[in-house]
Design an enzyme around this catalytic site. Structure first.
Site, mmCIF file in Angstrom:
data_model
loop_
_atom_site.group_PDB
_atom_site.id
_atom_site.type_symbol
_atom_site.label_atom_id
_atom_site.label_comp_id
_atom_site.label_asym_id
_atom_site.label_seq_id
_atom_site.Cartn_x
_atom_site.Cartn_y
_atom_site.Cartn_z
ATOM 1 N N LYS A 1 -29.661 -31.498 20.238
ATOM 2 C CA LYS A 1 -29.606 -31.335 21.500
ATOM 3 C C LYS A 1 -30.496 -29.888 21.664
ATOM 4 O O LYS A 1 -30.114 -29.011 20.966
ATOM 5 C CB LYS A 1 -28.137 -30.997 22.100
ATOM 6 C CG LYS A 1 -28.137 -30.437 23.852
ATOM 7 C CD LYS A 1 -26.608 -30.273 24.069
ATOM 8 C CE LYS A 1 -26.558 -29.935 25.540
ATOM 9 N NZ LYS A 1 -25.102 -29.389 25.986
ATOM 10 N N LYS B 1 -27.637 -27.893 17.845
ATOM 11 C CA LYS B 1 -27.552 -27.220 19.335
ATOM 12 C C LYS B 1 -28.317 -26.005 19.503
ATOM 13 O O LYS B 1 -27.802 -25.184 19.045
ATOM 14 C CB LYS B 1 -26.096 -27.337 20.036
ATOM 15 C CG LYS B 1 -26.049 -27.049 21.441
ATOM 16 C CD LYS B 1 -24.732 -26.928 22.009
ATOM 17 C CE LYS B 1 -24.645 -26.644 23.430
ATOM 18 N NZ LYS B 1 -23.112 -26.583 23.988
#
Length: 325
Positions: A249, A196
């Site tokens: 992500k 992330k």
């Protein structure tokens, strides 16, 4: 021309039927995971200003939304909560009567065909907007793990099929795995936000989740967008700690990372087609600058081609409709 030797690749592109016959990558409804933002109150279905077509939904409208997904052929949903009360330790994140816990119980009772994934973080629930406990301006790692584990267990008790921790604290998978196991949820999988990045593409989500940091930013725990090897280290740690799925992500700007994660690990890989990616296309389409359907399908197919097995996307409803046409 008689003496020139070359390959005729266009033979396999002559018609739509031919192109479909040799297509290598396929996007399917079962690949899609739809994010939903559930809020306290009644008779609320309010569009997020920066995300056209995405809504804050109260519990009395939730079942209707979930039934629509099932009708469209989407089988998975990830639940984000927007609580009415926030405090320093984010107590509504792990409260038995918290908004996410209530939403999970309702979905599992009313629409059992859906797989319910619970986003596990503190940022929506803390008054400072960070993903852990704050002391003297520092986000504490180990102390935050205790509350994140408590949150995950409460979500599993509410009926969540999958726990998806998104906080990026070190050791969060190991702590949550142990907490779930000790609480009797050995068979509840963890869909880790393994990779992330501290991305500028999250702006509209923070509008939707009311989760913007009240000071500083999240670069001390989310990843530097310039780093590739760090992503492999993060994913490796999560696999060793017990993650069952690995999320990358954002999706679109990190297709290279997605491919490396897929090539190195045997776990299912999940692309998060994030809010900024969504809103940019919506804005361009509303201005007539792009064909929304064509560009969305191309973008999501690129994520599948890069190695994603599943895609979390705000376009899930639209895509499901398009795939049925």
């Amino acid at each position: 021309m008689d003496n020139i030797q070359f390959s005729r690749h266009r033979r396999l592109r002559t018609t739509e039927s031919m192109r479909s016959l040799v297509r290598e990558t396929h996007l399917q409804k079962t690949d899609l995971i739809y994010p939903i933002f559930v809020v306290e109150g009644d008779q609320i279905k309010k569009e997020v200003p920066s995300m056209p077509g995405v809504y804050h939904v109260s519990l009395d409208y939730l079942t209707e939304e979930m039934n629509e997904l099932v009708t469209l052929g989407v089988r998975s949903v990830i639940v984000f909560g927007v609580p009415a009360h926030k405090d320093e330790k984010g107590t509504q994140a792990y409260c038995e009567t918290g908004i996410v816990q209530k939403a999970i119980r309702q979905i599992k009772e009313d629409v059992p065909a859906l797989t319910v994934i619970a986003d596990t973080c503190l940022c929506q629930y803390t008054d400072h907007g960070h993903c852990g406990i704050v002391q003297d301006g520092e986000i504490l790692n180990d102390e935050s793990l205790e509350l994140l584990t408590e949150t995950a267990v409460s979500q599993a008790k509410a009926g969540a099929d999958i726990i998806a921790p998104s906080n990026m604290m070190d050791g969060f998978v190991a702590a949550i795995r142990k907490g779930l196991d000790d609480a009797g949820f050995k068979n509840t999988p963890i869909m880790s936000y393994a990779v992330k990045y501290a991305s500028s593409f999250y702006g509209p989500f923070r509008d939707a989740a009311h989760s913007s940091p009240q000071f500083g930013d999240r670069r001390a725990y989310q990843m530097d967008p310039a780093n590739r090897l760090e992503a492999i280290r993060e994913a490796q740690s999560d696999v060793e700690e017990g993650a069952d799925f690995l999320i990358v992500k954002p999706g679109l700007s990190y297709l290279d990372i997605m491919r490396e994660v897929k090539d190195r690990f045997n776990s299912p890989v999940v692309a998060y087609n994030v809010s900024g990616e969504y809103s940019m296309i919506k804005a361009a389409a509303q201005n007539g600058w792009v064909n929304e359907q064509e560009i969305v399908l191309e973008k999501l197919t690129s994520m599948k081609r890069a190695g994603a097995d599943l895609i979390i996307t705000y376009f899930a409803k639209d895509v499901a409709q398009w795939l049925s046409e």
